[in-house]
Design a protein around this motif. Structure first.
Motif, PDB file in Angstrom:
ATOM      1  N   SER A  25      -5.061  21.947  11.361  1.00  0.00           N
ATOM      2  CA  SER A  25      -5.769  22.600  10.126  1.00  0.00           C
ATOM      3  C   SER A  25      -5.444  24.051   9.920  1.00  0.00           C
ATOM      4  O   SER A  25      -5.198  24.489   8.735  1.00  0.00           O
ATOM      5  N   ILE A  26      -5.576  24.867  10.964  1.00  0.00           N
ATOM      6  CA  ILE A  26      -5.331  26.215  10.831  1.00  0.00           C
ATOM      7  C   ILE A  26      -4.028  26.369  10.457  1.00  0.00           C
ATOM      8  O   ILE A  26      -3.682  27.236   9.591  1.00  0.00           O
ATOM      9  N   ARG A  27      -2.889  25.582  11.052  1.00  0.00           N
ATOM     10  CA  ARG A  27      -1.641  25.635  10.516  1.00  0.00           C
ATOM     11  C   ARG A  27      -1.520  25.464   9.266  1.00  0.00           C
ATOM     12  O   ARG A  27      -0.746  26.219   8.411  1.00  0.00           O
ATOM     13  N   ARG A  28      -2.121  24.446   8.659  1.00  0.00           N
ATOM     14  CA  ARG A  28      -1.713  24.096   7.246  1.00  0.00           C
ATOM     15  C   ARG A  28      -2.599  25.333   6.419  1.00  0.00           C
ATOM     16  O   ARG A  28      -2.066  25.622   5.199  1.00  0.00           O
ATOM     17  N   ASP A  29      -3.694  25.808   6.861  1.00  0.00           N
ATOM     18  CA  ASP A  29      -4.264  26.887   6.090  1.00  0.00           C
ATOM     19  C   ASP A  29      -3.593  28.127   5.844  1.00  0.00           C
ATOM     20  O   ASP A  29      -3.426  28.809   4.900  1.00  0.00           O
ATOM     21  N   ILE A  30      -2.615  28.427   7.048  1.00  0.00           N
ATOM     22  CA  ILE A  30      -1.746  29.676   7.017  1.00  0.00           C
ATOM     23  C   ILE A  30      -0.814  29.262   6.121  1.00  0.00           C
ATOM     24  O   ILE A  30      -0.146  30.120   5.243  1.00  0.00           O
ATOM     25  N   TRP A  73      -0.109  26.886   3.723  1.00  0.00           N
ATOM     26  CA  TRP A  73      -0.561  26.702   2.236  1.00  0.00           C
ATOM     27  C   TRP A  73      -1.975  27.301   1.540  1.00  0.00           C
ATOM     28  O   TRP A  73      -2.079  27.143   0.396  1.00  0.00           O
ATOM     29  N   GLY A  74      -2.389  28.417   2.524  1.00  0.00           N
ATOM     30  CA  GLY A  74      -3.520  28.887   2.101  1.00  0.00           C
ATOM     31  C   GLY A  74      -4.832  28.476   2.307  1.00  0.00           C
ATOM     32  O   GLY A  74      -4.816  27.034   2.498  1.00  0.00           O
ATOM     33  N   VAL A  75      -5.918  29.161   2.224  1.00  0.00           N
ATOM     34  CA  VAL A  75      -7.229  28.776   2.729  1.00  0.00           C
ATOM     35  C   VAL A  75      -7.691  27.553   1.686  1.00  0.00           C
ATOM     36  O   VAL A  75      -7.263  27.364   0.398  1.00  0.00           O
ATOM     37  N   ARG A  76      -8.488  26.197   2.157  1.00  0.00           N
ATOM     38  CA  ARG A  76      -8.851  25.392   1.237  1.00  0.00           C
ATOM     39  C   ARG A  76      -9.725  25.847  -0.031  1.00  0.00           C
ATOM     40  O   ARG A  76     -10.135  26.830  -0.150  1.00  0.00           O
ATOM     41  N   CYS A  77      -9.673  25.194  -1.088  1.00  0.00           N
ATOM     42  CA  CYS A  77     -10.353  25.110  -2.331  1.00  0.00           C
ATOM     43  C   CYS A  77     -11.518  25.674  -2.158  1.00  0.00           C
ATOM     44  O   CYS A  77     -12.204  26.542  -2.748  1.00  0.00           O
ATOM     45  N   ALA A 134     -13.430  27.401   0.141  1.00  0.00           N
ATOM     46  CA  ALA A 134     -13.144  28.485   0.598  1.00  0.00           C
ATOM     47  C   ALA A 134     -13.008  29.587  -0.609  1.00  0.00           C
ATOM     48  O   ALA A 134     -13.450  30.887  -0.616  1.00  0.00           O
TER      49      ALA A 134
END
Length: 166
Positions: free
Chosen positions: A73-78, A80-84, A86
């Motif tokens: 999940s942290i990799r995805r945030d880095i 693609w950006g932080v989830r909608c 947040a």
């Protein structure tokens, strides 16, 4: 004329945020490619690994599977950006701050003009804040990279492929 990019990292490049993010993403990609059956990580406690148990929080389920999902999940945030959710929260806070700022500037014209020394102090403060958070982020990324590597090794041990590419 184009210069060839150097393949080895200098000490300054090694400490860059960009390289810390790349190392973390690489470690999680390796973990993701190694862990072929993530469900085998369910109910495998973090406590057996000293390094991994230090990252356990009260909210964690406490097994390797939940940590595997967290790292991905942290990799995805880095990437693609932080989830909608947040991002929406930050946008609301920003709008609230902007409204407060605009009302404060209209209420007093004297307070709206800052002297150059105030500007310099504010710029210095922003630089200190940036450096503080950058250092913290690099430290967290380094720890998360180690954790992804530990999880990968632990998975190999659990499924009996510990001799492969350690």
């Amino acid at each position: 004329m184009m210069m060839m990019q150097q393949l080895t990292e200098t000490p300054n490049q090694k400490n860059s945020l960009f390289n810390a993010m790349n190392r973390f993403i690489g470690a999680v990609n390796n973990m993701d490619q190694t862990v072929m059956v993530p469900s085998l990580l369910r109910d495998v406690p973090l406590e057996e690994d000293r390094e991994m148990s230090s990252l356990k929080s009260d909210e964690d389920e406490g097994d390797m599977y939940s940590y595997y999902q967290l790292l991905k999940s942290i990799r995805r945030d880095i990437e693609w950006g932080v989830r909608c959710a947040a991002a929406d929260e930050r946008r609301k806070e920003s709008m609230k701050f902007t409204r407060m700022n605009s009302s404060a500037s209209t209420s007093s014209s004297a307070s709206s003009s800052l002297s150059s020394s105030d500007d310099d102090e504010e710029d210095e403060d922003l630089q200190k804040q940036f450096q503080y958070h950058l250092t913290g982020l690099q430290g967290v990324l380094s720890k998360l990279t180690l954790q992804a590597n530990c999880l990968t090794k632990r998975y190999k041990k659990e499924v009996g492929i510990g001799g492969w590419g350690q």
